[in-house]
Write an enzyme that holds these catalytic residues in place. Structure first.
Site, PDB file in Angstrom:
ATOM      1  CE  LYS A  14      -4.342  -1.660   1.988  1.00 37.03           C
ATOM      2  NZ  LYS A  14      -5.359  -1.462   3.044  1.00 37.03           N
ATOM      3  CG  ASN A  17       0.680  12.113  -0.281  1.00 37.03           C
ATOM      4  OD1 ASN A  17       1.885  12.318  -0.354  1.00 37.03           O
ATOM      5  ND2 ASN A  17      -0.209  12.987  -0.707  1.00 37.03           N
ATOM      6  NE  ARG A  43      -4.828   5.858  12.533  1.00 36.36           N
ATOM      7  CZ  ARG A  43      -4.574   6.355  11.317  1.00 36.36           C
ATOM      8  NH1 ARG A  43      -4.351   7.651  11.172  1.00 36.36           N
ATOM      9  NH2 ARG A  43      -4.541   5.563  10.259  1.00 36.36           N
ATOM     10  CG  HIS A  65       8.542   8.985  14.440  1.00 34.47           C
ATOM     11  ND1 HIS A  65       9.695   9.387  13.795  1.00 34.47           N
ATOM     12  CD2 HIS A  65       8.949   8.163  15.454  1.00 34.47           C
ATOM     13  CE1 HIS A  65      10.745   8.844  14.400  1.00 34.47           C
ATOM     14  NE2 HIS A  65      10.325   8.103  15.396  1.00 34.47           N
ATOM     15  CG  HIS A 131      10.187   4.440  24.836  1.00 30.79           C
ATOM     16  ND1 HIS A 131      11.207   5.322  25.125  1.00 30.79           N
ATOM     17  CD2 HIS A 131      10.316   4.152  23.517  1.00 30.79           C
ATOM     18  CE1 HIS A 131      11.915   5.557  24.044  1.00 30.79           C
ATOM     19  NE2 HIS A 131      11.399   4.863  23.047  1.00 30.79           N
ATOM     20  NE  ARG A 232      25.653  15.754   0.809  1.00 27.19           N
ATOM     21  CZ  ARG A 232      26.340  16.025  -0.305  1.00 27.19           C
ATOM     22  NH1 ARG A 232      25.713  16.467  -1.380  1.00 27.19           N
ATOM     23  NH2 ARG A 232      27.645  15.853  -0.331  1.00 27.19           N
ATOM     24  CE  LYS A 253      30.673  13.421  -1.900  1.00 29.91           C
ATOM     25  NZ  LYS A 253      30.535  13.825  -3.323  1.00 29.91           N
TER      26      LYS A 253
END
Length: 490
Positions: A14, A17, A43, A65, A131, A232, A253
């Site tokens: 699934k 967005n 939630r 998150h 936790h 990066r 770098k």
């Protein structure tokens, strides 16, 4: 009756967005986990606790998150697998790490870290609960709940599923020991895949996808700029032999960018997570939860009646415990909850404990500076020497809150980059350490600092003036800088 067609439609990935990562695609087994009550509970748990009461946009939850961490875990591993097919990363390894990223925060309580760092230590002195342990316990409960339906999905949707894969997932969620060159401490995967234990929660140097998501997500929701770009790191990540085991290393770098990452962490703590108003609201919220603890009852797996503080021992009861507990308190007509309700109403009406002053402390060697009683004793001595400042007031009844704010780059006073290994364009198969002096002379000399904040529940101007004067004198006696106060523009 389920048909073959029903299973086929259920076993497709699934797409979500996400405002941070765009369109992210998750494995069907991850979808089965997401669709459980144990995961949906996230939630209703704020990612940043009470921070939304200072920063209005910071109302995002542990749910989104967790999706982001799952996505980044898979993205990082797939990039390494494509770049280094000989490392031996399997599709099952990737799925296990994705599931660990998805489930790593299942154990958070109401208002996230407020619960495990303030509430539980207050009501259960000496309790070592955290936790991460609760996340493993909730994962186990999720597997056995509903006639072990989810466990059956693991057997059906994970190729060559074995019990050791569940052990591996749980080890990734709550890393049981530091990786060293001695005995291998894990059962889920062998030393030849030690780098897998650095992806969700990296105990070696702190570079992991959990941070990458919350840095980007929190900065976005707080309205702050994020100077660190995790893409990066994903582009340059390689698995190399270093210090006796395989580690995730980065192109040389990228060293300065990784310093930016740790600086972003410190900045978020300074500006938001440890904001002076946010911290005192968190303290008041903790006081409200403590006052309500024994009067809010949750039913456990065996029908036991448990309080908020004992619900952590029973995942059925703990599953019912979210941020909605404050709504339960505010809407209750129980007299036993009046103290808690009064504190919550003060928060809502912005009648907060009064901020008095702040000074810069010392990152180490604080002695009794951390002890509020030490400051109170000094205030008593100060009043005896300055009776005219506050007549007819018993300083012993002064209700102070001392907030010790610790800011660092994630490894206390140590430089976290000293634990990172790099490779160069000349030899991308050799891992090397890079000294700070080789990167830039503009980097910090120290990596930790500490502030001492003073709050007072009595907001009388005379009391506040007395406390500020006494605190200033205390700072001088302890060779600390003159405190910043409201008259200094704080």
């Amino acid at each position: 009756m389920e048909t073959e067609e029903d299973h086929t439609s259920e076993e497709l990935p699934k797409v979500f967005n996400d405002p941070i990562h765009g369109h992210i695609e998750l494995h069907p087994l991850c979808i089965k986990i997401i669709d459980t009550p144990q995961f949906q509970r996230l939630r209703n748990i704020k990612q940043l606790g009470t921070c939304y009461l200072v920063y209005p946009g910071a109302s995002h939850n542990r749910f989104e998150h967790s999706l982001g961490v799952c996505h980044l875990a898979g993205k990082l591993l797939r990039a390494i697998k494509e770049r280094q097919p000989d490392v031996g990363i399997t599709d099952k390894d990737i799925l296990c790490v994705e599931i660990a990223g998805l489930c790593h925060d299942l154990g958070h309580g109401p208002f996230s870290h407020l619960f495990d760092q303030k509430f539980i230590p207050t009501v259960r002195k000496g309790c070592k609960w955290k936790h991460e342990k609760a996340s493993v316990d909730m994962f186990d409960y999720m597997l056995r709940d509903n006639d072990r339906r989810l466990e059956k999905h693991f057997q059906r949707l994970m190729m060559d599923f074995k019990e050791v894969d569940l052990i591996f997932i749980k080890e990734l969620i709550d890393v049981p020991a530091a990786i060293d060159n001695g005995r291998w401490p894990y059962r889920g995967r062998g030393r030849d895949k030690s780098f897998l234990y650095e992806i969700v929660a990296n105990k070696t140097n702190g570079i992991d996808v959990d941070k990458w998501d919350y840095f980007a997500r929190d900065c976005f929701m707080l309205g702050m700029k994020n100077s660190f770009d995790h893409t990066r790191c994903i582009t340059s990540a390689r698995v190399l032999e270093a210090d006796g085991r395989l580690q995730i290393c980065y192109r040389d770098k990228e060293a300065h960018d990784l310093y930016d990452m740790f600086h972003t962490r410190m900045t978020l703590h300074r500006k938001a997570y440890q904001h002076k108003t946010h911290n005192i609201i968190g303290k008041m919220m903790c006081d409200a939860l403590v006052a309500a603890d024994e009067f809010l009852i949750f039913e456990g797996e065996n029908g036991d009646k448990l309080s908020m503080s004992t619900a952590i021992d029973d995942m059925k009861a703990y599953c019912q415990l979210t941020d909605t507990v404050i709504r339960t308190i505010l809407l209750s007509s129980e007299e036993n909850l009046n103290t808690s309700k009064s504190i919550l109403m003060d928060i809502m009406n912005r009648k907060l404990y009064k901020y008095v002053a702040q000074t810069q402390g010392k990152a180490t060697g604080n002695g009794n500076i951390n002890d509020p009683e030490h400051i109170k004793e000094y205030l008593l001595k100060f009043k005896n020497e300055n009776d005219e400042m506050l007549e007819n007031f018993d300083v012993k009844k002064l209700d102070l809150e001392i907030d010790i704010v610790k800011l660092d780059y994630g490894m206390k006073t140590n430089d976290p980059i000293s634990k990172v290994r790099f490779y160069s364009k000349i030899d991308e198969n050799k891992a090397v350490a890079i000294a700070k002096s080789q990167i830039s002379h503009f980097l910090p000399e120290t990596f930790a600092e500490q502030s001492i904040r003073l709050y007072c529940k009595n907001n009388s101007p005379d009391v506040i003036h007395f406390v500020r004067e006494a605190f200033s004198a205390w700072c001088s006696q302890n060779n600390l800088p003159k405190p910043k106060g409201e008259e200094d523009g704080e």
